[in-house]
Scaffold this motif. Structure first.
Motif, mmCIF file in Angstrom:
data_model
loop_
_atom_site.group_PDB
_atom_site.id
_atom_site.type_symbol
_atom_site.label_atom_id
_atom_site.label_comp_id
_atom_site.label_asym_id
_atom_site.label_seq_id
_atom_site.Cartn_x
_atom_site.Cartn_y
_atom_site.Cartn_z
ATOM 1 N N ASP A 257 6.921 -30.210 -25.792
ATOM 2 C CA ASP A 257 8.332 -29.831 -25.872
ATOM 3 C C ASP A 257 8.935 -30.019 -24.478
ATOM 4 O O ASP A 257 8.793 -29.174 -23.619
ATOM 5 C CB ASP A 257 8.405 -28.361 -26.321
ATOM 6 C CG ASP A 257 9.776 -27.990 -26.841
ATOM 7 O OD1 ASP A 257 10.773 -28.565 -26.371
ATOM 8 O OD2 ASP A 257 9.848 -27.114 -27.720
ATOM 9 N N ASN B 203 4.615 -33.588 -38.319
ATOM 10 C CA ASN B 203 4.391 -32.434 -37.437
ATOM 11 C C ASN B 203 5.562 -32.168 -36.489
ATOM 12 O O ASN B 203 5.961 -31.019 -36.304
ATOM 13 C CB ASN B 203 3.122 -32.638 -36.598
ATOM 14 C CG ASN B 203 1.875 -32.440 -37.426
ATOM 15 O OD1 ASN B 203 1.869 -31.650 -38.349
ATOM 16 N ND2 ASN B 203 0.826 -33.180 -37.110
ATOM 17 N N TYR C 112 7.908 -28.815 -36.631
ATOM 18 C CA TYR C 112 7.977 -27.989 -35.418
ATOM 19 C C TYR C 112 9.435 -27.732 -35.038
ATOM 20 O O TYR C 112 9.844 -26.603 -34.760
ATOM 21 C CB TYR C 112 7.224 -28.708 -34.283
ATOM 22 C CG TYR C 112 7.443 -28.118 -32.919
ATOM 23 C CD1 TYR C 112 6.638 -27.081 -32.456
ATOM 24 C CD2 TYR C 112 8.467 -28.595 -32.087
ATOM 25 C CE1 TYR C 112 6.849 -26.530 -31.196
ATOM 26 C CE2 TYR C 112 8.681 -28.049 -30.833
ATOM 27 C CZ TYR C 112 7.873 -27.023 -30.394
ATOM 28 O OH TYR C 112 8.079 -26.475 -29.150
ATOM 29 N N LYS D 133 11.679 -24.197 -35.181
ATOM 30 C CA LYS D 133 12.263 -23.697 -33.933
ATOM 31 C C LYS D 133 13.775 -23.488 -34.085
ATOM 32 O O LYS D 133 14.314 -22.449 -33.696
ATOM 33 C CB LYS D 133 11.962 -24.705 -32.821
ATOM 34 C CG LYS D 133 12.405 -24.250 -31.460
ATOM 35 C CD LYS D 133 11.804 -25.145 -30.396
ATOM 36 C CE LYS D 133 12.907 -25.755 -29.562
ATOM 37 N NZ LYS D 133 12.408 -26.376 -28.343
#
Ligand code: 5GP
Ligand code: MG
Ligand code: MG
Length: 178
Positions: A85, A109, A113, A117
């Protein structure tokens, strides 16, 4: 025509003309779907920079644009299960309609993710728009994936923003590894 990037050879897969046609069609779909909203388009750097630039030009109503930077492949030709990130989304997306703009969804993925978030920031909605999708590589379904440019085989591609060892992003067409 075949091209070489570092140690790998690539051949043409999707032409610039087809990309422009699909991008125009997706833009029209977004105009219809977000006609009562001011959506926030969130580009996932680096790979989506050309796609979001071309797509945003098709939007004929007020919208906002913001970026985040995530990395999964960094260097190789297969997806890493660990996501790096690098740059967070700074814009406040509470009560906003968010459209994540991706270059490609492979295992899914990275997008899972990012959705998880961003959901914690209470947007009114989240949709995903990806230029490319590798259905055979997808590990679990993504309910938010509403816009897909092209479905491709489980193969490594470069061009139109996508890289191999940071090269090839400038190519106008999309190529696959030979
Ligand atoms: P995922 O997390 O869905 O496995 O992979 C997502 C990210 O990996 C993409 O946003 C992209 O940056 C990179 N990626 C996945 N497949 C490819 C590919 O075929 N070529 C390139 N250059 N990058 C890819
Ligand atoms: Mg990406
Ligand atoms: Mg990459």
């Amino acid at each position: 025509m075949k091209i070489k990037i570092a140690d790998l050879e690539f051949e043409p897969l999707i032409s610039e003309k087809s990309i422009i046609e699909r991008t125009t069609a997706i833009g029209q779909q977004l105009n219809a779907d977000y006609q009562n909203s001011i959506p926030v388009f969130v580009g996932v750097l680096n790979g989506s920079f050309l796609f979001i630039a071309d797509l945003i030009k098709q939007i004929d109503r007020p919208c906002e644009i913001a970026f985040t930077k995530l990395a999964s492949y960094y260097g190789g030709t297969t997806s890493k299960l660990k996501i790096r990130d690098d740059i967070d989304l700074i814009m406040d997306i509470k009560d906003r309609d968010v459209v994540i703009i991706e270059d490609i969804v492979d295992t899914g993925n990275t997008v899972h993710y990012l959705i998880d978030k961003l959901k914690q920031r209470n947007p009114s909605s989240i949709a995903v728009c990806s230029l490319l999708l590798k259905p055979a590589a997808l590990l679990s379904p993504i309910a938010e994936l509403k816009y897909v440019g092209f479905e491709i085989e489980n193969e490594f591609v470069v061009g139109y923003g996508l890289d191999y060892q940071e090269m090839g992003r400038n190519l106008r067409d999309i190529y696959k590894k030979v």
